[in-house]
Design a protein around this motif. Structure first.
Motif, PDB file in Angstrom:
ATOM      1  N   UNK A 167      40.038  49.915  34.333  1.00  0.00           N
ATOM      2  CA  UNK A 167      40.087  48.543  33.797  1.00  0.00           C
ATOM      3  C   UNK A 167      39.535  48.589  32.367  1.00  0.00           C
ATOM      4  N   UNK A 168      40.358  48.997  31.400  1.00  0.00           N
ATOM      5  CA  UNK A 168      39.865  49.274  30.046  1.00  0.00           C
ATOM      6  C   UNK A 168      39.323  48.062  29.301  1.00  0.00           C
ATOM      7  N   UNK A 169      39.657  46.853  29.768  1.00  0.00           N
ATOM      8  CA  UNK A 169      39.132  45.656  29.115  1.00  0.00           C
ATOM      9  C   UNK A 169      38.089  44.965  29.998  1.00  0.00           C
ATOM     10  N   UNK A 170      37.389  45.759  30.797  1.00  0.00           N
ATOM     11  CA  UNK A 170      36.234  45.276  31.553  1.00  0.00           C
ATOM     12  C   UNK A 170      35.022  45.339  30.626  1.00  0.00           C
ATOM     13  N   UNK A 171      34.325  44.205  30.491  1.00  0.00           N
ATOM     14  CA  UNK A 171      33.202  44.109  29.552  1.00  0.00           C
ATOM     15  C   UNK A 171      31.894  43.764  30.257  1.00  0.00           C
ATOM     16  N   UNK A 172      30.820  44.258  29.690  1.00  0.00           N
ATOM     17  CA  UNK A 172      29.474  43.815  30.050  1.00  0.00           C
ATOM     18  C   UNK A 172      28.975  42.904  28.944  1.00  0.00           C
ATOM     19  N   UNK A 173      28.560  41.692  29.316  1.00  0.00           N
ATOM     20  CA  UNK A 173      28.047  40.735  28.343  1.00  0.00           C
ATOM     21  C   UNK A 173      26.625  40.367  28.720  1.00  0.00           C
ATOM     22  N   UNK A 174      25.760  40.345  27.725  1.00  0.00           N
ATOM     23  CA  UNK A 174      24.401  39.823  27.904  1.00  0.00           C
ATOM     24  C   UNK A 174      24.267  38.587  27.023  1.00  0.00           C
ATOM     25  N   UNK A 184      17.843  35.684  30.414  1.00  0.00           N
ATOM     26  CA  UNK A 184      18.892  36.450  29.740  1.00  0.00           C
ATOM     27  C   UNK A 184      19.786  37.026  30.831  1.00  0.00           C
ATOM     28  N   UNK A 185      21.072  36.672  30.793  1.00  0.00           N
ATOM     29  CA  UNK A 185      21.987  37.018  31.876  1.00  0.00           C
ATOM     30  C   UNK A 185      22.898  38.176  31.499  1.00  0.00           C
ATOM     31  N   UNK A 186      23.138  39.027  32.483  1.00  0.00           N
ATOM     32  CA  UNK A 186      24.135  40.089  32.356  1.00  0.00           C
ATOM     33  C   UNK A 186      25.326  39.711  33.223  1.00  0.00           C
ATOM     34  N   UNK A 187      26.480  39.581  32.584  1.00  0.00           N
ATOM     35  CA  UNK A 187      27.708  39.173  33.256  1.00  0.00           C
ATOM     36  C   UNK A 187      28.818  40.158  32.926  1.00  0.00           C
ATOM     37  N   UNK A 188      29.869  40.126  33.721  1.00  0.00           N
ATOM     38  CA  UNK A 188      31.032  40.980  33.466  1.00  0.00           C
ATOM     39  C   UNK A 188      32.286  40.125  33.356  1.00  0.00           C
ATOM     40  N   UNK A 189      33.193  40.538  32.484  1.00  0.00           N
ATOM     41  CA  UNK A 189      34.512  39.927  32.385  1.00  0.00           C
ATOM     42  C   UNK A 189      35.565  41.029  32.466  1.00  0.00           C
ATOM     43  N   UNK A 190      36.747  40.667  32.918  1.00  0.00           N
ATOM     44  CA  UNK A 190      37.833  41.645  33.033  1.00  0.00           C
ATOM     45  C   UNK A 190      39.119  41.033  32.484  1.00  0.00           C
ATOM     46  N   UNK A 191      39.520  41.481  31.284  1.00  0.00           N
ATOM     47  CA  UNK A 191      40.743  41.021  30.637  1.00  0.00           C
ATOM     48  C   UNK A 191      41.856  42.068  30.712  1.00  0.00           C
ATOM     49  N   UNK A 192      41.809  42.937  31.724  1.00  0.00           N
ATOM     50  CA  UNK A 192      42.745  44.074  31.792  1.00  0.00           C
ATOM     51  C   UNK A 192      44.120  43.636  32.287  1.00  0.00           C
ATOM     52  N   UNK A 193      44.765  42.820  31.496  1.00  0.00           N
ATOM     53  CA  UNK A 193      46.111  42.321  31.815  1.00  0.00           C
ATOM     54  C   UNK A 193      47.103  43.485  31.845  1.00  0.00           C
ATOM     55  N   UNK A 194      47.915  43.513  32.922  1.00  0.00           N
ATOM     56  CA  UNK A 194      48.979  44.500  33.009  1.00  0.00           C
ATOM     57  C   UNK A 194      48.582  45.833  33.610  1.00  0.00           C
ATOM     58  N   UNK A 195      47.306  45.995  33.972  1.00  0.00           N
ATOM     59  CA  UNK A 195      46.861  47.245  34.585  1.00  0.00           C
ATOM     60  C   UNK A 195      46.853  47.112  36.105  1.00  0.00           C
ATOM     61  N   UNK A 196      47.112  48.196  36.794  1.00  0.00           N
ATOM     62  CA  UNK A 196      47.187  48.170  38.247  1.00  0.00           C
ATOM     63  C   UNK A 196      45.796  48.016  38.848  1.00  0.00           C
ATOM     64  N   UNK A 197      45.782  47.526  40.081  1.00  0.00           N
ATOM     65  CA  UNK A 197      44.522  47.396  40.798  1.00  0.00           C
ATOM     66  C   UNK A 197      43.947  45.992  40.705  1.00  0.00           C
ATOM     67  N   UNK A 198      42.902  45.764  41.507  1.00  0.00           N
ATOM     68  CA  UNK A 198      42.250  44.465  41.598  1.00  0.00           C
ATOM     69  C   UNK A 198      41.361  44.223  40.383  1.00  0.00           C
ATOM     70  N   UNK A 199      41.389  42.977  39.876  1.00  0.00           N
ATOM     71  CA  UNK A 199      40.465  42.631  38.805  1.00  0.00           C
ATOM     72  C   UNK A 199      39.025  42.728  39.323  1.00  0.00           C
ATOM     73  N   UNK A 200      38.089  43.046  38.445  1.00  0.00           N
ATOM     74  CA  UNK A 200      36.703  43.282  38.854  1.00  0.00           C
ATOM     75  C   UNK A 200      35.744  42.165  38.454  1.00  0.00           C
TER      76      UNK A 200
END
Length: 430
Positions: free
Chosen positions: A285-292, A302-318
């Motif tokens: 998931x190359x567009x999976x990000x860690x955001x603080x 201070x929060x640690x969150x993740x986003x997943x913008x991996x449009x068009x890639x196989x597998x479940x979004x994270x």
């Protein structure tokens, strides 16, 4: 420059003089325990409009994000709420339930505040565009991240002129690379043009606003008791939310957390949200990000969150998408304003039983995954649903004032000052 709402230490002061109202038939219910973020198998669509999926043409893509929100009754966390978010007609992206809370005097937040979701979504979305353009332009980049600071303002609190504003957004891109400054400057320019959230903040956006008083759409949607037991959310064995140590930004100054005298409210009230978005380094998931991200306000985590913008890639979004966060942050911000304004109207003898917010944000990118990508936010649907025995005119005034108080919505509706710089190996590229 724009202007609008919500400082949570101030809101805590409101809670001292006005107690939250709880329905008698909910008092004896056991509170539901929520994760901060939970993947959903099914999504309950908004009740006040039919979600629509825009049909893009000529190599464009669209993301039409819908949200529905609901209060969670909690005597210690008066601003606790949940929301459901989902891109319309997108099988590759899941529906998610997110929970939001505010901090304040004597209460440390149990979930991210609305503007932390808003800031995290904006910075992560810009990082996505930078990463996409790095791939499109075949640049050799070792590391990239985005540092952001958003400035908010609250005017005339506890009055009939109460309003909130987004004054400025700083979004700095940090690159570690052997590429030339000229190529890095070109990367910045193209990424900013592709950034639909940034375009939505920088320019006026058409918003279709509706206020529904005592509508017949409340079956099964009544606010009920609940709490968040832990900042950690687990999805498929992976931690997707947590709290983390305070942030240090390399390119942006950070002021001391805002603290307020409970007996005196300054006018205006100003505060900021900061965030850092970076890659989670997930090959699948190359567009999976860690955001603080954090509100620079006392008793905010201070929060640690993740986003997943991996449009068009196989597998479940994270994780939810960056636009999920930005849209949900707007809905949650309006919910917080409705809560604070409920207390103000209650002091005037006008009682609000319950309220909800529903949204659809229509994002689009033209010429997707080409050097000429252009992002924009085309249209927003906002619905405020209010339940009360008070006069309809007073309830309409209540909803309209809350809309004016919502700086997240004001940031989208009007033109916001935007500043962005790019740094190559620690040096700003002019």
């Amino acid at each position: 420059m724009k202007t609008q709402f919500c400082t949570l230490s101030i809101i805590a002061a409101l809670l001292i003089s006005v107690s939250a109202a709880y329905a008698q038939n909910d008092v004896n219910q056991s509170p539901k325990v929520y994760q901060v973020e939970t993947r959903l198998d099914n999504y309950t669509r908004p009740t006040t409009f039919t979600p629509t999926k825009a049909i893009p043409v000529n190599g464009a893509i669209s993301e039409n994000i819908v949200t529905t929100t609901q209060n969670i009754l909690n005597k210690e966390a008066h601003f606790l709420k949940k929301g459901l978010v989902k891109p319309v007609g997108e099988k590759q992206f899941s529906a998610w339930e997110l929970v939001s809370d505010e901090g304040g005097s004597g209460h440390s937040q149990t979930a991210p505040n609305p503007l932390t979701y808003y800031a995290a979504g904006a910075s992560s979305s810009l990082l996505t565009q930078v990463e996409r353009l790095i791939k499109i332009l075949a640049l050799d980049v070792e590391e990239v991240k985005v540092e952001s600071k958003i400035f908010f303002r609250w005017l005339d609190p506890m009055s009939n002129n109460w309003s909130g504003y987004t004054d400025k957004v700083i979004s700095n891109i940090l690159i570690k690379s052997s590429e030339s400054p000229e190529k890095i400057k070109q990367l910045k320019e193209k990424a900013l043009k592709a950034w639909a959230i940034g375009e939505g903040l920088a320019n006026k956006t058409t918003i279709d606003v509706g206020i529904l008083i005592n509508a017949d759409d409340w079956a099964g949607l009544k606010a009920r008791p609940g709490k968040v037991a832990s900042p950690i959310s687990i999805d498929n064995g992976r931690t997707i939310t947590n709290v983390t140590p305070d942030l240090n930004l390399q390119t942006i100054e950070i002021e001391k957390d805002l603290g307020l005298d409970m007996g005196q409210f300054p006018n205006p009230v100003t505060f900021s949200e900061i965030s850092i978005a970076e890659s989670a380094h997930d090959a699948t998931r190359p567009y999976l990000h860690k955001i603080r991200a954090k509100s620079l306000t006392e008793n905010y985590q201070t929060w640690e969150l993740y986003t997943d913008d991996s449009r068009g890639y196989k597998g479940m979004d994270k994780a939810p998408t960056s636009r999920d966060y930005f849209t949900m942050g707007t809905s949650f911000c309006l919910m917080s304003q409705l809560t604070a304004n409920k207390m103000y109207f209650q002091k005037q003898g006008i009682n609000i039983d319950d309220f909800r917010v529903e949204h659809q944000f229509n994002y689009q990118q033209d010429n997707f995954m080409t050097p000429t990508m252009t992002g924009h936010l085309d249209y927003v649907i906002t619905r405020v649903i209010v339940k009360s025995d008070a006069a309809k005119e007073a309830l309409t005034d209540y909803a309209k004032q809350a809309l004016r108080m919502c700086f997240a919505g004001e940031g989208v509706q009007n033109e916001t000052e935007m500043e962005s710089n790019i740094y190559l190996n620690g040096t700003i590229v002019k």
